[in-house]
Scaffold this motif. Structure first.
Motif, PDB file in Angstrom:
ATOM      1  N   ASN A 168       0.830  -1.214   0.000  1.00 40.31           N
ATOM      2  CA  ASN A 168       0.000   0.000   0.000  1.00 40.31           C
ATOM      3  C   ASN A 168       0.857   1.253   0.000  1.00 40.31           C
ATOM      4  O   ASN A 168       0.532   2.251  -0.661  1.00 40.31           O
ATOM      5  CB  ASN A 168      -0.930  -0.007   1.216  1.00 40.31           C
ATOM      6  N   SER A 172       0.998   4.299  -2.852  1.00 39.21           N
ATOM      7  CA  SER A 172       0.833   5.725  -2.529  1.00 39.21           C
ATOM      8  C   SER A 172       1.989   6.539  -3.076  1.00 39.21           C
ATOM      9  O   SER A 172       1.801   7.640  -3.625  1.00 39.21           O
ATOM     10  CB  SER A 172       0.746   5.904  -1.012  1.00 39.21           C
ATOM     11  N   ARG A 347      -6.996   7.268  10.084  1.00 39.50           N
ATOM     12  CA  ARG A 347      -5.877   7.375   9.142  1.00 39.50           C
ATOM     13  C   ARG A 347      -4.587   7.860   9.800  1.00 39.50           C
ATOM     14  O   ARG A 347      -3.595   8.080   9.097  1.00 39.50           O
ATOM     15  CB  ARG A 347      -6.263   8.317   7.998  1.00 39.50           C
ATOM     16  N   GLU A 350      -1.403   5.992   8.929  1.00 42.40           N
ATOM     17  CA  GLU A 350      -1.094   5.778   7.521  1.00 42.40           C
ATOM     18  C   GLU A 350       0.108   6.626   7.112  1.00 42.40           C
ATOM     19  O   GLU A 350       0.194   7.802   7.480  1.00 42.40           O
ATOM     20  CB  GLU A 350      -2.289   6.155   6.642  1.00 42.40           C
ATOM     21  N   ALA A 365       3.372   6.997  11.582  1.00 44.44           N
ATOM     22  CA  ALA A 365       3.577   5.728  10.885  1.00 44.44           C
ATOM     23  C   ALA A 365       4.829   5.027  11.413  1.00 44.44           C
ATOM     24  O   ALA A 365       4.839   3.815  11.631  1.00 44.44           O
ATOM     25  CB  ALA A 365       3.703   5.961   9.382  1.00 44.44           C
TER      26      ALA A 365
END
Length: 414
Positions: A168, A172, A347, A350, A365
């Motif tokens: 992921n 991004s 989020r 993230e 993160a």
């Protein structure tokens, strides 16, 4: 001693010199066999008497533990903790003796001469002698097991789990890279078109400023692209954690002392309530402090944003609390800043997600990755306009849990 030797020894007065010689040779042979087995065991063994004075030690124990002097020269002279060159291990053995505890264990980290860290499990069990159908306690057995490989395998497993989530992140980054690459391509095409048009016309090149405008945009986009790549490498790089048994409360105390001037400068009230247990967790002290710093910076930012126009001297507060709950060390880090809505909360961890104008979106993160590296969990609860609370849960090693029970620090146990 064999059954034959035992029976013969009961009739020594009736034995011939030859039979006595055979008995002695048999005893010597049996002793040599047991000694060879004792020295060949992969686990370290230390045999101590009732006063914890050294009686016997094998090669593995000498290899695993640091000693102040040659153990063989210290036999039956002083308690074994006086010759061990490690303060925590020595204190553990002394506490076991003074509290008259048996069947206890604990885990320790010991630095090797090469600078690496070795994880050791120490077990103290009673040494019992069977005599005339009676069991007499004549000392203790200290067993040392090297569990370094086991710990390293656990770390490797966590890192492999972390790699599974990089897909992921890569997606991004690919999306982020496309935009500056597109801008660079368009402005280069515009410059090429302008130059070609001029050469096909009067042959005069465009004024410098005309070209520099495009070049400035290209330079900015290249810098932006470079920053994205650097941030990506930081987000996906493996965490090189040097796990050791350390006291998290001590790290928190040092952090509070260091950051207090900044809290005072920003008129933020800090409240701390750390558990009194001398618990040790498998952590990397530097990385654990990095997590606390990230939480503090986020809290300061949220408080400053909420109380920016407040004329009161105390503009906000931060609360740091720790406790032992079952087999977990629980740390809560709370602030009364702006808080977050439900979508933002979902989020927070993230990569590249941030609510700050100048934020990278990597701080939390990285904090999440670090806590996972410690086999822990991190979560948050927040209410918009009221504040945010982060909760970190870290496992207390099994040996450490037993030690806490031994010290009556409030953990459940026998």
């Amino acid at each position: 001693m064999t059954d034959f030797s035992r029976r013969v020894s009961q009739k020594l007065d009736k034995l011939t010199p030859l039979q006595i010689q055979q008995l002695v040779e048999d005893c010597y042979s049996q002793t040599e066999i047991f000694n060879s087995i004792f020295q060949s065991l992969p686990s370290g063994l230390i045999i101590v008497d009732e006063n914890f004075c050294l009686m016997k030690i094998n090669k593995a124990a000498e290899r695993y533990l640091p000693f102040k002097s040659n153990p063989e020269e210290a036999k039956e002279k002083s308690p074994v903790w006086n010759i061990i060159d490690d303060e925590e291990i020595a204190r553990f053995l002394q506490n076991a003796f003074e509290a008259d505890k048996t069947n206890i264990s604990n885990e320790f980290t010991v630095a090797t001469t090469g600078g690496s860290v070795r994880f050791l499990d120490l077990y103290v069990t009673p040494l019992v002698q069977n005599q005339n159908q009676n069991k007499n306690l004549i000392g203790s057995i200290i067993r040392i097991d090297d569990v370094t490989e086991k710990r390293n395998q656990e770390v490797l497993l966590h890192r492999m789990e972390t790699l599974a989530g990089l897909t992921n992140v890569a997606a991004s980054v690919a999306h982020e890279i496309k935009n500056p690459l597109g801008a660079i391509s368009i402005h280069i095409q515009l410059m090429q078109k302008a130059l070609r048009k001029k050469r096909e016309g009067d042959g005069m090149l465009p004024p410098p400023k005309y070209s520099e405008d495009y070049l400035d945009v290209i330079t900015q986009e290249i810098e932006r692209l470079n920053k994205i790549v650097v941030d990506f490498l930081m987000a996906v790089r493996p965490i090189s954690a040097k796990l050791e048994l350390v006291n998290p409360n001590k790290i928190l105390e040092d952090f509070i002392s260091f950051f207090m001037p900044e809290f005072n400068e920003k008129h933020i009230k800090l409240q701390s309530e750390l558990c009194g247990c001398d618990v040790r967790l498998l952590l990397d002290a530097k990385l654990f402090r990095e997590v606390i710093v990230n939480l503090s910076q986020n809290a300061i930012s949220a408080i400053s944003k909420k109380f920016d126009d407040d004329e009161e001297r105390i503009k906000g507060s931060i609360s740091i609390k720790s406790r032992i709950e079952s087999d977990r060390y629980i740390l809560t880090f709370a602030d009364d800043g702006t808080g977050m809505d439900e979508e933002t909360c979902s989020r927070v961890f993230e990569p590249y997600f941030t609510t700050k104008s100048n934020g990278t979106g990597l701080g939390m993160a990285m904090s999440y990755k670090i806590i996972k590296e410690f086999s822990g969990d991190i979560s948050l609860s927040s209410e918009l306009g009221e504040g945010t609370t982060f909760t970190i849960s870290l496992p207390v090693p099994q040996m450490e849990r037993k030690l806490l029970e031994f010290k009556d620090c409030g953990l459940s146990g026998e």
